[in-house]
Design a protein around this motif. Structure first.
Motif, mmCIF file in Angstrom:
data_model
loop_
_atom_site.group_PDB
_atom_site.id
_atom_site.type_symbol
_atom_site.label_atom_id
_atom_site.label_comp_id
_atom_site.label_asym_id
_atom_site.label_seq_id
_atom_site.Cartn_x
_atom_site.Cartn_y
_atom_site.Cartn_z
ATOM 1 N N TYR A 7 0.831 -1.204 0.000
ATOM 2 C CA TYR A 7 0.000 0.000 0.000
ATOM 3 C C TYR A 7 0.868 1.257 0.000
ATOM 4 C CZ TYR A 7 -3.266 3.553 1.620
ATOM 5 O OH TYR A 7 -4.013 4.698 1.743
ATOM 6 N N ASN A 10 2.594 1.702 -3.422
ATOM 7 C CA ASN A 10 1.662 2.198 -4.444
ATOM 8 C C ASN A 10 1.380 3.679 -4.278
ATOM 9 O OD1 ASN A 10 1.427 -0.296 -5.663
ATOM 10 N ND2 ASN A 10 -0.371 -0.892 -4.484
ATOM 11 N N SER A 177 -8.115 -4.335 -11.510
ATOM 12 C CA SER A 177 -8.791 -4.419 -10.225
ATOM 13 C C SER A 177 -9.808 -5.566 -10.205
ATOM 14 C CB SER A 177 -9.485 -3.092 -9.921
ATOM 15 O OG SER A 177 -10.042 -3.097 -8.634
ATOM 16 N N ASP A 273 -6.714 0.587 -6.950
ATOM 17 C CA ASP A 273 -5.967 -0.634 -6.646
ATOM 18 C C ASP A 273 -6.865 -1.799 -6.219
ATOM 19 O OD1 ASP A 273 -3.676 0.715 -7.249
ATOM 20 O OD2 ASP A 273 -3.194 1.216 -5.166
#
Length: 415
Positions: A7, A10, A177, A273
């Motif tokens: 996370y 990203n 996704s 995401d």
């Protein structure tokens, strides 16, 4: 911990400064490492390179790279602005993270830093003959990389921010996704019944915003430690507030409830995401904008319908072995197919109800999806088809257009 690292990585990639910063560090290291060649056998083998020729080459790079970098930033900002105004502001994140543009800007700035550091070190006698030769080779290689990058970037920047390119990027993000969701539909948790009544104590959010990601591994460890079960009531993309329960558990401890809430990351905006609905919503927003009276571009809406068709067909073909349960003490709500269909087709049916070309294409798209051997797809495609036709009946004043549309719609009805 892995989820946290992914996370965080990203989010860093979305920052425009991140890659240039990394390239600058490598440029400084490369410029200084050339000096180590002076302590090797190379100092007796390499030819002598004139300091003046190397300084001239480095000066050329430093003088041109700064100008090109400024030009690159201006062009990228213009492309970002075009993407936000022509498509939708939600597409900005995808445009700003364009790999080719970010790599080009990083190389331009990195080359500038390299030339400055190398020039200062060279004029202060930091290098011997071997070091100067290695520096010369690195400079020539860098010069070649800059030229290739510039040519590639010019081709890219001519398309960056264009509506068709933005749609393609959003469609790709939505497909990624959806693929992630179908391969791991419950993030490794256990399934919930659609009609589940949450029991136990409610855990409330610490802030207001959209769920970005859920650190389900942390929730599992907490549940194991406390010998309890956690029922999540939100997924990535859900909008929650201070008075919104994000989970239910059989604990009364305020500290444990706080830990549960902290495992759910909240942000002001949605992310592509882990949120399969967001990409589809963004595409439908582009279509709705194109169908507004001020823009009146039905061709873009038809283009988006084609994207939706590809996404749902691809979603059906994605291999899935069902939920992979890694976290047996955390239950997760499943993605509803009905929500995907509503996000994809209701805005287009609403805003394009009076346009026979758009509605004809929409009905054909729903017919293709309804033909897929998927019970939920058939049900939702039929529902959206009937709803779209009813909207057109109200919006269209020309009876032949309505009759033409009826011929396409009738075979999808439940009669």
């Amino acid at each position: 911990m892995n989820n946290k690292i992914i996370y965080f990585t990203n989010r860093l990639k979305e920052k425009l400064w991140f890659r240039p910063f990394i390239f600058c560090i490598f440029s400084i290291i490369a410029a200084l490492l050339a000096q180590f060649a002076d302590n090797t056998f190379l100092k007796e083998l390499v030819p002598k390179i004139s300091d003046d020729s190397l300084v001239g080459l480095l000066n050329t790079i430093s003088a041109s790279m700064l100008v090109i970098a400024i030009f690159a930033v201006a062009s990228m900002v213009s492309a970002f602005s075009a993407a936000s105004s022509n498509a939708t502001p939600r597409s900005f994140k995808l445009v700003v993270t364009d790999d080719v543009s970010q790599n080009a800007l990083s190389i331009f700035i990195g080359a500038f830093i390299f030339s400055i550091v190398a020039t200062v070190a060279l004029k202060n006698g930091f290098y011997g003959e071997a070091g100067i030769f290695i520096l010369f080779v690195l400079t020539i290689l860098l010069f070649g990389v800059v030229i290739i990058t510039f040519l590639r970037w010019v081709d890219r920047i001519s398309r960056l921010g264009r509506l068709s390119n933005t749609i393609q990027q959003v469609e790709k993000a939505a497909l990624n996704s959806l693929s992630k969701n179908i391969s791991n539909p419950l993030m490794g948790g256990t399934p919930q019944e659609s009609s589940i009544l949450y029991n136990g104590e409610a855990c409330y959010s610490n802030s207001t915003g959209y769920v970005h990601t859920i650190n389900i591994e942390i929730l599992q460890k907490l549940a194991e430690k406390e010998q309890m079960h956690i029922d999540l009531s939100c997924v990535p993309g859900s909008f929650i507030s201070f008075n919104t329960p994000v989970a239910f558990s059989n604990t009364t401890s305020g500290y444990i409830k706080e830990q549960i809430a902290e495992a759910i990351v909240i942000a002001n905006e949605r992310s592509f995401d882990d949120d399969p609905r967001f990409g589809i919503i963004t595409l439908s927003e582009i279509a709705s904008r194109a169908l507004s009276p001020g823009i009146n571009d039905p061709g873009t809406a038809i283009h988006i319908i084609g994207s939706m068709n590809r996404l749902f067909c691809a979603y059906n073909k994605m291999p899935s072995d069902g939920p992979i349960i890694k976290y047996d003490r955390v239950s997760v709500p499943a993605l509803k197919i009905s929500d995907l269909f509503t996000d994809a087709f209701r805005p287009i049916a609403r805003d394009g109800a009076g346009n026979v070309e758009v509605m004809t294409r929409l009905q054909k798209c729903l017919a293709i999806i309804a033909a897929i051997d998927h019970p939920e797809f058939k049900k939702e495609a039929r529902h959206q088809s009937i709803q779209a036709f009813k909207r057109s009946e109200i919006a269209m004043g020309f009876q032949p257009d309505i009759e033409e549309l009826r011929k396409i719609t009738l075979f999808l009805s439940d009669s």
